[in-house]
Design a protein around this motif. Structure first.
Motif, short mmCIF file in Angstrom:
data_model
loop_
_atom_site.label_atom_id
_atom_site.label_comp_id
_atom_site.label_asym_id
_atom_site.label_seq_id
_atom_site.Cartn_x
_atom_site.Cartn_y
_atom_site.Cartn_z
N VAL A 1 -1.66 -1.54 10.06
CA VAL A 1 -0.65 -1.24 9.09
C VAL A 1 -0.95 -0.03 8.51
O VAL A 1 -1.46 0.97 8.45
CB VAL A 1 -0.70 -2.23 7.42
N ARG A 2 0.10 0.94 8.11
CA ARG A 2 0.24 2.37 7.16
C ARG A 2 1.41 1.93 5.95
O ARG A 2 2.33 1.85 5.86
CB ARG A 2 0.60 3.07 8.27
N VAL A 3 0.38 2.35 4.97
CA VAL A 3 1.06 2.39 3.38
C VAL A 3 1.18 3.66 2.76
O VAL A 3 0.51 4.38 3.13
CB VAL A 3 0.99 1.31 2.53
N THR A 4 2.27 4.55 2.77
CA THR A 4 2.32 5.25 2.43
C THR A 4 2.48 5.88 0.85
O THR A 4 3.55 5.23 0.14
CB THR A 4 3.79 6.45 2.84
N THR A 5 1.30 6.36 0.34
CA THR A 5 1.03 6.13 -0.89
C THR A 5 1.71 7.43 -1.60
O THR A 5 1.66 8.85 -0.78
CB THR A 5 0.00 5.58 -1.57
N PRO A 6 1.20 8.03 -2.57
CA PRO A 6 1.59 9.34 -3.16
C PRO A 6 0.43 10.40 -3.00
O PRO A 6 0.73 11.44 -3.26
CB PRO A 6 2.24 9.07 -4.90
N GLN A 7 -0.57 9.37 -2.92
CA GLN A 7 -1.54 10.62 -1.98
C GLN A 7 -2.23 10.51 -1.06
O GLN A 7 -3.03 11.09 -0.82
CB GLN A 7 -3.37 9.60 -2.77
N GLY A 8 -1.03 10.44 -0.41
CA GLY A 8 -0.94 10.31 1.34
C GLY A 8 -1.06 9.04 2.21
O GLY A 8 -0.65 7.61 1.58
N ASP A 9 -1.21 8.80 3.44
CA ASP A 9 -1.24 7.58 3.73
C ASP A 9 -2.66 6.57 3.95
O ASP A 9 -3.54 7.35 3.69
CB ASP A 9 -0.92 7.72 5.32
N VAL A 10 -2.17 5.31 4.18
CA VAL A 10 -3.42 4.32 3.99
C VAL A 10 -3.91 3.40 4.99
O VAL A 10 -2.84 2.76 5.50
CB VAL A 10 -4.02 3.78 2.87
N PRO A 11 -3.99 4.01 6.15
CA PRO A 11 -4.01 3.01 7.30
C PRO A 11 -5.15 1.74 7.31
O PRO A 11 -5.86 1.59 6.32
CB PRO A 11 -4.57 3.45 8.48
N ILE A 12 -4.21 0.57 7.10
CA ILE A 12 -5.26 -0.79 6.83
C ILE A 12 -4.71 -1.56 8.84
O ILE A 12 -3.90 -1.79 9.17
CB ILE A 12 -4.64 -1.68 5.88
N SER A 13 -5.89 -2.32 9.11
CA SER A 13 -6.22 -3.32 10.02
C SER A 13 -6.56 -4.69 9.45
O SER A 13 -7.30 -4.85 9.51
CB SER A 13 -6.47 -2.23 11.28
N LEU A 14 -5.51 -5.50 10.73
CA LEU A 14 -6.26 -7.07 10.70
C LEU A 14 -6.69 -7.44 11.55
O LEU A 14 -5.69 -7.51 12.66
CB LEU A 14 -5.24 -7.99 9.81
N VAL A 15 -7.77 -7.63 12.12
CA VAL A 15 -8.10 -8.77 13.51
C VAL A 15 -7.82 -10.23 13.37
O VAL A 15 -9.21 -10.75 12.45
CB VAL A 15 -9.10 -7.67 14.05
N HIS A 16 -7.02 -10.80 14.16
CA HIS A 16 -6.98 -12.66 13.73
C HIS A 16 -7.98 -12.69 15.17
O HIS A 16 -7.09 -12.69 16.29
CB HIS A 16 -6.19 -12.84 13.67
N GLN B 1 6.40 1.64 4.28
CA GLN B 1 5.17 0.59 4.66
C GLN B 1 5.52 0.50 6.37
O GLN B 1 6.60 -0.12 6.90
CB GLN B 1 4.65 -0.87 4.04
N ALA B 2 4.78 0.60 7.34
CA ALA B 2 5.43 0.31 8.80
C ALA B 2 3.88 -0.55 9.23
O ALA B 2 2.66 -0.20 8.94
CB ALA B 2 5.18 1.48 9.69
#
Length: 271
Positions: free
Chosen positions: A44-59, A259-260
C-alpha cells in the motif's frame, strides 16, 4: 483501510465420480480435512501532505476446511502469520488466539459461500486486515454446466457489512474461461483464467482520534485456477492493482489522501 481481505486462495475437494456433471458440483464427504497454504503480499502507498508512506502486509496461512453433506462447511486456521512493515518498522501481529477457531459457512454445490459465523479477531487486526470474510472468495464458483475447453461464464459477488459506527462493502464482477488442459501430479486438469473488476469502500472512526475515515478504491485483478477433471481445485494464483483515496474528516475540516494497492497471492494444496 490498509487491506480489506483481498487475500484469496484455493480448495481441493477430493475425487468425485466421473460423469457428465463431474465439474459442475463439489464433492462433500464431511470426513477428510483439506489443508492449504496461502501466501499473499499486499503493498500500500498512501500519499500524505508530508509525502508518500509505504506499508506492506504479508499474510501466510495454513488453512483447514471440511465440507459436510448438505449445504454447510467449516473452515479454520491451523497456522497464521501476519507481518506489517511501515516506516516505523516491522511487526508480527499476535495470532495464536485465532488458530483452530471455526468459521461456520453455508456452501452450495457450485462453491457459493455465505458466512454464518466467524472467530473474534484481536483488536491489533483493526485497520490492518479484515479476515472475517476469508472464505467469501476462497472457492472457484462453478457454472451450472460441466466444464469444457473454451467455456466462458461470469458472476458477481457483493458484500456489505456494518458494525456499530463502521461499515464496509466489497463488490466484484468476475469473468472466467477454461483455457487449456494440464496435468498436476498425474491428475488431468483444466487451467481456468479469472479476471475481476473490484470495488471496495469503508467508513468509520479512526482509533484514538476524533476523526472519521472514508475510503474508496477500484481496480482489477487477474489470475487462474487449476481444477482437476475429477473435481478438485489444485491451485490458484492472482495479482491485482487498486487505487483510490481516503478522506479524513473531523472538527478541523477534511483532508484527502490518495492510496494505491498492489497484491500477489498464491495458494496450494497441502497433501
Amino acid at each position: 483501510m490498509l487491506a480489506r481481505s483481498l487475500v484469496l486462495s484455493f480448495l481441493a475437494l477430493g475425487s468425485i465420480a466421473a460423469s457428465a456433471d463431474a465439474q459442475s458440483a463439489y464433492a462433500r464427504t464431511g470426513r477428510d480435512t483439506l489443508r492449504f497454504r496461502e501466501v499473499t503480499t499486499t503493498n500500500v502507498r498512501v500519499t500524505t501532505p508530508q509525502g508518500d508512506v509505504p506499508i506492506s502486509l504479508v499474510h501466510d496461512a495454513t488453512i483447514g476446511v471440511l465440507l459436510f453433506p448438505g449445504d454447510s462447511a467449516r473452515g479454520w486456521y491451523d497456522g497464521l502469520k501476519l507481518t506489517v512493515t511501515s516506516p516505523a518498522g516491522s511487526q508480527d501481529l499476535e495470532t495464536a488466539s485465532v488458530l483452530r477457531q471455526p468459521f461456520a459457512l453455508a456452501f452450495d454445490t457450485r462453491g457459493n459461500v455465505k458466512l454464518n459465523s466467524a472467530p473474534t479477531f484481536p483488536e491489533s487486526f483493526e485497520n490492518v486486515t479484515d479476515l472475517t470474510y476469508q472464505f467469501a472468495d476462497f472457492f472457484l464458483r462453478l457454472p451450472a454446466a460441466p466444464l469444457r475447453l473454451g467455456m466462458t461464464w461470469t458472476d458477481s459477488l457483493t458484500r456489505s457489512t456494518s458494525k456499530g459506527d463502521k461499515s464496509s462493502s466489497v463488490s466484484s464482477v468476475s469473468s472466467y474461461r477454461v483455457e487449456r488442459d494440464t496435468t498436476v501430479a498425474g491428475q488431468p486438469a483444466f487451467v481456468i483464467s479469472q479476471k475481476q473488476q473490484v470495488r471496495t469502500e469503508s467508513d468509520g472512526p479512526v482509533a484514538g482520534q476524533p476523526v472519521r475515515a472514508h475510503s474508496l478504491s477500484t481496480g482489477t485483478d487477474d489470475g487462474f485456477f487449476v481444477f482437476s477433471k475429477s473435481g478438485e481445485i489444485l491451485g490458484r494464483q492472482r495479482t491485482g492493482t487498486l487505487s483510490g483515496a481516503t478522506t479524513i474528516s473531523g472538527g478541523a475540516g477534511s483532508m484527502e489522501m490518495a492510496q494505491a494497492f498492489t497484491f500477489t497471492s498464491r495458494t496450494e494444496r497441502i497433501r
